[in-house]
Design a protein around this motif. Structure first.
Motif, PDB file in Angstrom:
ATOM      1  N   VAL A   1      27.315 -71.384 -54.760  1.00  0.00           N
ATOM      2  CA  VAL A   1      28.418 -71.374 -53.798  1.00  0.00           C
ATOM      3  C   VAL A   1      28.873 -69.950 -53.459  1.00  0.00           C
ATOM      4  N   LEU A   2      29.107 -69.150 -54.498  1.00  0.00           N
ATOM      5  CA  LEU A   2      29.495 -67.757 -54.267  1.00  0.00           C
ATOM      6  C   LEU A   2      28.317 -66.870 -54.650  1.00  0.00           C
ATOM      7  N   ARG A   3      27.916 -65.967 -53.733  1.00  0.00           N
ATOM      8  CA  ARG A   3      26.688 -65.204 -53.943  1.00  0.00           C
ATOM      9  C   ARG A   3      26.954 -63.704 -53.942  1.00  0.00           C
ATOM     10  N   GLY A   4      27.963 -63.282 -54.720  1.00  0.00           N
ATOM     11  CA  GLY A   4      28.222 -61.853 -54.826  1.00  0.00           C
ATOM     12  C   GLY A   4      29.374 -61.439 -53.934  1.00  0.00           C
ATOM     13  N   VAL A   5      30.600 -61.650 -54.441  1.00  0.00           N
ATOM     14  CA  VAL A   5      31.785 -61.292 -53.657  1.00  0.00           C
ATOM     15  C   VAL A   5      32.485 -60.107 -54.309  1.00  0.00           C
ATOM     16  N   ASP A   6      32.763 -59.070 -53.512  1.00  0.00           N
ATOM     17  CA  ASP A   6      33.585 -57.952 -53.967  1.00  0.00           C
ATOM     18  C   ASP A   6      34.802 -57.896 -53.062  1.00  0.00           C
ATOM     19  N   LEU A   7      35.971 -57.799 -53.670  1.00  0.00           N
ATOM     20  CA  LEU A   7      37.186 -57.777 -52.856  1.00  0.00           C
ATOM     21  C   LEU A   7      38.292 -57.081 -53.633  1.00  0.00           C
ATOM     22  N   ASP A   8      39.007 -56.183 -52.955  1.00  0.00           N
ATOM     23  CA  ASP A   8      40.191 -55.557 -53.534  1.00  0.00           C
ATOM     24  C   ASP A   8      41.406 -55.986 -52.734  1.00  0.00           C
TER      25      ASP A   8
ATOM     26  N   ASP B   1      48.891 -62.512 -37.094  1.00  0.00           N
ATOM     27  CA  ASP B   1      50.235 -61.930 -37.128  1.00  0.00           C
ATOM     28  C   ASP B   1      50.607 -61.353 -38.477  1.00  0.00           C
ATOM     29  N   VAL B   2      50.168 -61.999 -39.569  1.00  0.00           N
ATOM     30  CA  VAL B   2      50.734 -61.675 -40.872  1.00  0.00           C
ATOM     31  C   VAL B   2      49.782 -60.868 -41.753  1.00  0.00           C
ATOM     32  N   ALA B   3      48.467 -61.117 -41.630  1.00  0.00           N
ATOM     33  CA  ALA B   3      47.533 -60.506 -42.578  1.00  0.00           C
ATOM     34  C   ALA B   3      47.429 -58.996 -42.391  1.00  0.00           C
ATOM     35  N   ASP B   4      47.277 -58.290 -43.525  1.00  0.00           N
ATOM     36  CA  ASP B   4      46.905 -56.882 -43.456  1.00  0.00           C
ATOM     37  C   ASP B   4      45.400 -56.777 -43.278  1.00  0.00           C
ATOM     38  N   HIS B   5      44.690 -57.709 -43.948  1.00  0.00           N
ATOM     39  CA  HIS B   5      43.243 -57.747 -43.832  1.00  0.00           C
ATOM     40  C   HIS B   5      42.778 -59.185 -43.703  1.00  0.00           C
ATOM     41  N   VAL B   6      41.659 -59.354 -43.034  1.00  0.00           N
ATOM     42  CA  VAL B   6      41.045 -60.677 -42.922  1.00  0.00           C
ATOM     43  C   VAL B   6      39.637 -60.567 -43.486  1.00  0.00           C
ATOM     44  N   ALA B   7      39.282 -61.542 -44.348  1.00  0.00           N
ATOM     45  CA  ALA B   7      37.916 -61.585 -44.874  1.00  0.00           C
ATOM     46  C   ALA B   7      37.248 -62.830 -44.308  1.00  0.00           C
TER      47      ALA B   7
ATOM     48  N   TYR C   1      34.991 -57.904 -42.847  1.00  0.00           N
ATOM     49  CA  TYR C   1      36.262 -57.621 -43.491  1.00  0.00           C
ATOM     50  C   TYR C   1      36.961 -56.495 -42.755  1.00  0.00           C
ATOM     51  N   GLY C   2      38.248 -56.626 -42.549  1.00  0.00           N
ATOM     52  CA  GLY C   2      38.974 -55.542 -41.898  1.00  0.00           C
ATOM     53  C   GLY C   2      40.324 -56.007 -41.397  1.00  0.00           C
ATOM     54  N   PRO C   3      41.040 -55.157 -40.683  1.00  0.00           N
ATOM     55  CA  PRO C   3      42.327 -55.570 -40.121  1.00  0.00           C
ATOM     56  C   PRO C   3      42.108 -56.732 -39.144  1.00  0.00           C
ATOM     57  N   PRO C   4      43.104 -57.600 -38.996  1.00  0.00           N
ATOM     58  CA  PRO C   4      42.905 -58.793 -38.160  1.00  0.00           C
ATOM     59  C   PRO C   4      42.511 -58.457 -36.726  1.00  0.00           C
ATOM     60  N   GLY C   5      43.061 -57.350 -36.219  1.00  0.00           N
ATOM     61  CA  GLY C   5      42.727 -56.978 -34.849  1.00  0.00           C
ATOM     62  C   GLY C   5      41.228 -56.798 -34.670  1.00  0.00           C
TER      63      GLY C   5
END
Lengths: 275, 288
Positions: A41-48, A236-242, A252-256
């Motif tokens: 299901v998950l194949r190598g996720v890195d996230l901070d 509207d709310v997220a700083d980042h979207v994955a 991955y990055g800012p919602p815009g």
């Protein structure tokens, strides 16, 4: 496939911990894999995720979004990889160069620092709204009952449910139940809130109230990871979207950028289908 | 023609003549006839000996037997509940060894007739005159004389308890299995330990599910205890049988026993309804 976040300046109200605290991410996921038998299901996720940040996780169903969220508070055990929250390695402890499963008590203590909100609310049906919210502080935090009740009623007031404190979950609408569930998680004063598709089980007219509560929570500086299909909320709310697809973060990055100007074909396809 | 309507506060009702129910009326007639025949036979047949029923209903030996029946039932249910909860815990364990052993236990004690268990434990002294606690094939620490340790009453309680614990283990296992996963996950996410989850989340959810079958079993147990007559323990049934043997009159004394068994059942049924009301109060509509 490594997508890393350059540590962002922290959110509005996260200044309490001092400069060093803010530099290190609150949540640090590295090389996360999860398989159920042959089903990878998950194949190598890195996230901070930095303190005070809101990260929205989007993607098609079955892409591993919820599984990642459930790994963060150890409702699922990763097959490989590591998750750190506030510097604590989740679920395991290293002793003499080997990883050992945490004791149930130590694991519970780790979970108490994170709040989780489920798609299906999962309120305790035999307890009133107030009792649901008191449950964590009284049982886990060993708080005084009278004080906990008072605090529970304050939090319920904050999510707009002051008039429904004495009701049982079966007597509340879905939107009200979900707000009680958010209040229940907040009563533990968590450092991090995990939302697993919190509005997916709600009638369209009830979604707004729940999102409004989440929005004000984000504004108050809470660190949040939100698995959601609500694109306008993410924008509207997220700083980042994955954006998740087939077990990895594809974009991955800012919602815009991710929502407004996606670079990846699969992101574009997905967004075209949901919008 | 579709029209935009004003809201109305009066509730109109459309008159509809009810559907006829001929079979109901036929059933009433047949049942009434059967009841009338039965009552007539009660009133006219002198062999019921209702005067004897009256004489012995509150006889000291009958009341003493009733107390023994209640003692047996309560002890076997309480001990069976504790033992059953432990067995259910093993049955639900993720260890295949414990789960398998619990399954074997449940199979065995549901399978062996309770009469066999009772006679086995009452006559245990013939099989093992002495019992001791210690290391197998090694030193023994405590010795017991089996005959003194296992009196007939105790043997009966052990037999009833073992049988009951197997049934109660299955009731508890089924109720726990019906607890939604999300409930346990929500509790775990709050930071509850497994013990806290069992007490605070699982227990309140299994109670309303387990109470009806549990009371089914208690009610059944009040009458199962009658098998202790085979171990010469004087319970309600043995007491009336002794009197019946002396008088050569069975029917009125069976009525005496029936009266008390029905009264016990009625009392337990009331307790059950009360408990169910309390345990499902969260499902009733909100107070206005």
């Amino acid at each position: 496939m490594t997508v890393l976040d350059t540590p962002m300046p922290s959110g509005p109200a996260a200044g309490a911990g001092g400069a060093d605290d803010n530099a290190a991410p609150l949540v640090k996921i590295r090389g996360l894999h999860k398989a159920y038998g042959p089903h990878h299901v998950l194949r190598g996720v890195d996230l901070d995720v930095a303190r005070g940040q809101v990260v929205c996780v989007i993607g098609p169903s079955g892409s591993g979004k919820s599984t990642m969220l459930r790994c963060i508070n150890a409702l699922e055990t990763p097959t490989a990889g590591s998750i750190e929250v506030a510097g604590d390695r989740i679920g395991v402890i290293e002793r003499n160069g080997r990883l050992h499963e945490l004791s149930p008590k130590a694991l519970a203590a780790q979970r108490a620092k994170m709040g989780m909100v489920f798609q299906s609310f999962n309120l305790f049906p035999t307890r009133t709204a107030t009792e649901n919210v008191m449950e964590g502080p009284v049982v886990v935090g060993r708080a005084d009952k009278t004080a906990a009740r008072e605090k529970a009623e304050q939090i319920l007031d904050r999510v707009g449910l002051a008039a429904h404190c004495h009701k049982y979950p079966a007597q509340l609408s879905g939107g009200q139940q979900q707000r009680v569930a958010i209040a229940r998680a907040l009563a533990m004063e968590p450092e991090l809130m995990l939302f697993d598709e919190p509005t997916s089980a709600l009638d369209p007219e009830l979604v707004g109230d729940v999102l409004a509560v989440m929005r004000s929570l984000a504004e108050s500086g809470m660190t949040m990871i939100v698995v959601t299909h609500e694109m306008s909320f993410a924008r509207d709310v997220a700083d980042h979207v994955a954006f998740f697809d087939q077990g990895v973060i594809v974009e991955y990055g800012p919602p815009g950028e991710v929502l407004g100007n996606p670079t990846h074909g699969r992101t574009r396809e997905f967004l075209a289908r949901v919008q | 023609m579709t029209q935009i309507a004003e809201r109305t506060d009066t509730i109109p009702t459309t008159k509809v003549v009810g559907r006829p129910h001929p079979w109901r009326w036929i059933s009433y007639a047949v049942i009434a006839l059967a009841l009338a025949l039965f009552v007539k036979s009660l009133l006219t047949n002198k062999n019921w000996d209702f005067d004897v029923v009256g004489d012995y209903l509150f006889d000291a030996s009958v009341l003493k037997g009733l107390v023994v029946t209640i003692e047996l039932t309560v002890t076997a249910m309480v001990a069976g509940l504790i033992l059953g909860a432990i067995v259910a815990g093993f049955r639900l364990s993720s260890s295949r060894v414990l789960s398998g052993l619990a399954a074997a236990y449940i199979w065995f004690f549901r399978g062996v007739p309770v009469v066999v268990l009772i006679i086995f434990f009452v006559y245990l002294a013939q099989l093992y005159p002495y019992l001791s606690l210690g290391i197998p094939f090694g030193p023994q620490f405590v010795y017991f004389d089996t005959k003194q340790l296992v009196a007939p009453m105790v043997g009966c309680i052990i037999g009833l308890t073992l049988n009951e614990s197997a049934y109660l283990a299955e009731i508890i296992r089924g109720a726990v299995a019906a607890v939604p996963r999300g409930q346990i996950e929500a509790a775990a996410a709050l930071g509850m330990t497994p013990g806290q989850i069992r007490r605070r989340v699982i227990l309140p959810l299994i109670l309303p599910v387990a109470v009806p079958p549990f009371f089914n079993n208690i009610i059944s147990m009040t009458k199962t205890t009658a098998v202790v007559i085979l171990a010469s323990v004087i319970d309600l049934f043995s007491a009336v049988e002794l009197i019946a043997g002396r008088l050569f009159l069975h029917t009125p004394l069976l009525l005496v026993a029936t009266f008390w068994y029905l009264l016990l059942t009625a009392a337990l049924t009331l307790v059950q309804f009360g408990l169910e009301r309390v345990l499902t109060r969260h499902l009733r509509p909100a107070r206005p």
